[in-house]
Structure formats: C-alpha cells, structure tokens
Design a protein around this motif. Structure first.
Motif, PDB file in Angstrom:
ATOM      1  N   ILE A  15      -1.831   8.206   0.570  1.00 43.87           N
ATOM      2  CA  ILE A  15      -3.249   8.291   0.913  1.00 43.87           C
ATOM      3  C   ILE A  15      -3.436   8.373   2.426  1.00 43.87           C
ATOM      4  O   ILE A  15      -2.929   7.536   3.178  1.00 43.87           O
ATOM      5  N   ASN A  16      -4.167   9.416   2.878  1.00 43.45           N
ATOM      6  CA  ASN A  16      -4.477   9.550   4.299  1.00 43.45           C
ATOM      7  C   ASN A  16      -5.960   9.315   4.538  1.00 43.45           C
ATOM      8  O   ASN A  16      -6.738   9.059   3.601  1.00 43.45           O
ATOM      9  N   ALA A  17      -6.377   9.405   5.791  1.00 50.56           N
ATOM     10  CA  ALA A  17      -7.758   9.056   6.168  1.00 50.56           C
ATOM     11  C   ALA A  17      -8.795   9.935   5.487  1.00 50.56           C
ATOM     12  O   ALA A  17      -9.937   9.502   5.265  1.00 50.56           O
ATOM     13  N   LYS A  18      -8.437  11.172   5.119  1.00 50.08           N
ATOM     14  CA  LYS A  18      -9.411  12.098   4.546  1.00 50.08           C
ATOM     15  C   LYS A  18      -9.931  11.651   3.185  1.00 50.08           C
ATOM     16  O   LYS A  18     -11.040  12.020   2.792  1.00 50.08           O
ATOM     17  N   VAL A  19      -9.129  10.889   2.458  1.00 47.28           N
ATOM     18  CA  VAL A  19      -9.541  10.511   1.102  1.00 47.28           C
ATOM     19  C   VAL A  19      -9.791   9.012   0.954  1.00 47.28           C
ATOM     20  O   VAL A  19     -10.009   8.525  -0.155  1.00 47.28           O
ATOM     21  N   VAL A  20      -9.785   8.280   2.056  1.00 49.69           N
ATOM     22  CA  VAL A  20     -10.079   6.848   1.999  1.00 49.69           C
ATOM     23  C   VAL A  20     -11.474   6.638   1.419  1.00 49.69           C
ATOM     24  O   VAL A  20     -12.431   7.317   1.786  1.00 49.69           O
ATOM     25  N   VAL A  51      -1.167   2.235  -8.114  1.00 51.61           N
ATOM     26  CA  VAL A  51      -1.387   2.195  -6.669  1.00 51.61           C
ATOM     27  C   VAL A  51      -0.489   1.109  -6.101  1.00 51.61           C
ATOM     28  O   VAL A  51      -0.627  -0.064  -6.470  1.00 51.61           O
ATOM     29  N   ASP A  52       0.435   1.497  -5.236  1.00 47.70           N
ATOM     30  CA  ASP A  52       1.420   0.557  -4.682  1.00 47.70           C
ATOM     31  C   ASP A  52       2.120  -0.224  -5.788  1.00 47.70           C
ATOM     32  O   ASP A  52       2.353  -1.436  -5.684  1.00 47.70           O
ATOM     33  N   GLY A  53       2.427   0.468  -6.883  1.00 45.62           N
ATOM     34  CA  GLY A  53       3.187  -0.137  -7.970  1.00 45.62           C
ATOM     35  C   GLY A  53       2.377  -0.917  -8.986  1.00 45.62           C
ATOM     36  O   GLY A  53       2.941  -1.440  -9.949  1.00 45.62           O
ATOM     37  N   SER A  59     -12.102   3.341 -11.254  1.00 43.81           N
ATOM     38  CA  SER A  59     -13.041   3.235 -10.132  1.00 43.81           C
ATOM     39  C   SER A  59     -12.457   2.518  -8.921  1.00 43.81           C
ATOM     40  O   SER A  59     -13.173   2.266  -7.947  1.00 43.81           O
ATOM     41  N   TYR A  60     -11.172   2.239  -8.927  1.00 46.68           N
ATOM     42  CA  TYR A  60     -10.533   1.540  -7.810  1.00 46.68           C
ATOM     43  C   TYR A  60     -10.632   2.396  -6.544  1.00 46.68           C
ATOM     44  O   TYR A  60     -10.235   3.568  -6.536  1.00 46.68           O
ATOM     45  N   PRO A  61     -11.157   1.828  -5.409  1.00 48.40           N
ATOM     46  CA  PRO A  61     -11.288   2.601  -4.163  1.00 48.40           C
ATOM     47  C   PRO A  61      -9.966   2.634  -3.391  1.00 48.40           C
ATOM     48  O   PRO A  61      -9.295   1.616  -3.241  1.00 48.40           O
ATOM     49  N   LEU A  62      -9.630   3.799  -2.871  1.00 49.31           N
ATOM     50  CA  LEU A  62      -8.361   3.976  -2.184  1.00 49.31           C
ATOM     51  C   LEU A  62      -8.439   3.598  -0.712  1.00 49.31           C
ATOM     52  O   LEU A  62      -9.484   3.757  -0.069  1.00 49.31           O
ATOM     53  N   GLN A  63      -7.305   3.123  -0.178  1.00 50.83           N
ATOM     54  CA  GLN A  63      -7.214   2.737   1.229  1.00 50.83           C
ATOM     55  C   GLN A  63      -6.070   3.506   1.894  1.00 50.83           C
ATOM     56  O   GLN A  63      -5.113   3.911   1.239  1.00 50.83           O
ATOM     57  N   ALA A  64      -6.198   3.693   3.196  1.00 49.11           N
ATOM     58  CA  ALA A  64      -5.193   4.447   3.940  1.00 49.11           C
ATOM     59  C   ALA A  64      -3.812   3.808   3.814  1.00 49.11           C
ATOM     60  O   ALA A  64      -3.676   2.580   3.856  1.00 49.11           O
ATOM     61  N   GLY A  65      -2.797   4.652   3.651  1.00 42.26           N
ATOM     62  CA  GLY A  65      -1.426   4.169   3.592  1.00 42.26           C
ATOM     63  C   GLY A  65      -0.941   3.789   2.210  1.00 42.26           C
ATOM     64  O   GLY A  65       0.252   3.544   2.025  1.00 42.26           O
ATOM     65  N   GLN A  66      -1.835   3.730   1.232  1.00 38.26           N
ATOM     66  CA  GLN A  66      -1.409   3.382  -0.115  1.00 38.26           C
ATOM     67  C   GLN A  66      -0.608   4.527  -0.752  1.00 38.26           C
ATOM     68  O   GLN A  66      -0.770   5.683  -0.397  1.00 38.26           O
ATOM     69  N   THR A  67       0.246   4.160  -1.693  1.00 33.69           N
ATOM     70  CA  THR A  67       1.048   5.144  -2.413  1.00 33.69           C
ATOM     71  C   THR A  67       0.614   5.197  -3.870  1.00 33.69           C
ATOM     72  O   THR A  67       0.592   4.172  -4.555  1.00 33.69           O
ATOM     73  N   LEU A  68       0.260   6.389  -4.319  1.00 38.60           N
ATOM     74  CA  LEU A  68      -0.116   6.602  -5.707  1.00 38.60           C
ATOM     75  C   LEU A  68       1.044   7.224  -6.457  1.00 38.60           C
ATOM     76  O   LEU A  68       1.723   8.112  -5.929  1.00 38.60           O
TER      77      LEU A  68
END
Length: 224
Positions: A15-20, A51-53, A59-68
C-alpha cells in the motif's frame, strides 16, 4: 500439467500513499477489474485476503506501508506447450526457443504455465531471468540472464537500443508498401486470460517499428 489443478498462488500488494484510506474492498475491486465487486467481497469474507497477515472485513481502511495478500485457490491453467529447448548457453547468457502460446511472465490464468515459472521448475539449479518479452502468440529466440553480469549488460544493451528484435509474420492480403515505418503507441490493454496484453493504444508509450515485405501471395499462406 495439462488440465490438473495447479498449487494456487499468493498475490501480494504494497500500500502506497495514493490508496491510503481506501477500504480493502475498494482497493481490489478498483485495481483488479477482472472480478466484480461482489466476487471480491466474497473472497474477503472467506478469508482469502489478509492485511499484514491478518484477515479483515471488506470495509477495513488501508494504511501506508501495509502488505495485502490474496490467496487464489488452485485452478486449472490453460494447456500450452511447456518445452523450453536451450539453443545456446554460457556462464552469463542462455538463449531458449519460446513456443507459441506460452506467456513469459505470470498474469491472469497463467502462473505456472509461463516461461518464468517453468525455468524454476525445469532448471532449479540455475538462476535464469528473461531479459525481454515475446508475446504469448509469438515463438522465437528468448534471451535469459544467467549471471549478474549477463543480466546487467544485456538489460543495458536493450535499454540503449543496441539489441534489436526482428519478427517474421504471415498476414492476409494487404496494401502495405514494400517498406514502411510504424509509430503507433504501444501500451497495456485488458485481456481476460492474461490480465492484459501490450497492443496499439492511444495512451501507450511511443514506439517505432520498421517493416519490410519479404514475399506476397494471392492466398493466405499457411492458413489453410
């Protein structure tokens, strides 16, 4: 592998800043249009996406640096030629004969039935990587980097246009001149089985191809 099921595949996104701030459901349904929103929601609810394992709700909101990660259950890949004859090899470079129908890199319904994965399966003792691509429907010479030096130098030569690709093809009756130049832009377009292919598209990258007619026939040679 024929029509047998493969081993499944784990797809990973960072996850990068564009999709946070996007929800997990929004991310997959907008980024991967090969499946509709309802299908992605079912996959998330079944625990195929983490998300991060950790499994999450749609509906979980994504944060920068997370791995899907998305675990795709085993499926039957299209049956294609998997033989990769080695035409040349040294300590830095290999050249193989890529057959028609075999994609170079994974995409869509093709993962194990690709040059990249078959190299790992058929030559597990080697460290080989394709230095360029040939279309799925194209056969011919494919160069592989074997050493770090080979990968670096051949990649540089392709990048600096020191290496050229020459294609031969059969086409139907046409009015093309004996020699011609094509400056049509090339880019990604959606394609169901592969995810996407590279083809003529207005918003693609600039490209230049030179063509020459080798022979003409009133019939469609080889298409009987």
């Amino acid at each position: 592998m024929g029509n047998k099921l493969n081993q499944g595949w784990l797809y990973t996104d960072r996850i990068n800043a564009k999709v946070v701030g996007q929800t997990v459901l929004d991310f997959y349904s907008q980024r991967y249009g090969h499946s509709d929103r309802q299908v992605w929601q079912e996959r998330i609810e079944l625990g195929q996406i983490a998300v991060d394992g950790k499994t999450v709700n749609p509906s979980y909101p994504l944060q920068a640096g997370q791995t899907l990660t998305y675990w795709r259950s085993p499926w039957a890949e299209p049956d294609v030629p998997l033989t990769l004859p080695v035409l040349y090899q040294d300590e830095d470079l290999w050249a193989i004969d890529k057959p028609v129908g075999l994609p170079v890199l994974p995409g869509g319904d093709f993962v194990y039935h690709t040059v990249l994965e078959q190299l790992k399966i058929q030559f597990p003792q080697e460290s080989l990587f394709p230095l360029h691509r040939l279309g799925t429907g194209t056969s011919g010479l494919l160069l592989l980097g074997r050493s770090a030096l080979g990968r670096r130098e051949l990649s540089r030569q392709f990048r600096e246009n020191l290496c050229r690709k020459i294609y031969r093809t059969l086409i139907g009756p046409c009015s093309l001149s004996e020699q011609f130049d094509c400056h049509q832009a090339i880019g990604k377009i959606p394609y169901p089985q592969l995810g996407y292919i590279y083809a003529a598209t207005a918003d693609g990258k600039s490209a230049h191809s030179y063509g020459r007619i080798l022979a003409r026939s009133p019939e469609k040679p080889g298409w009987k």
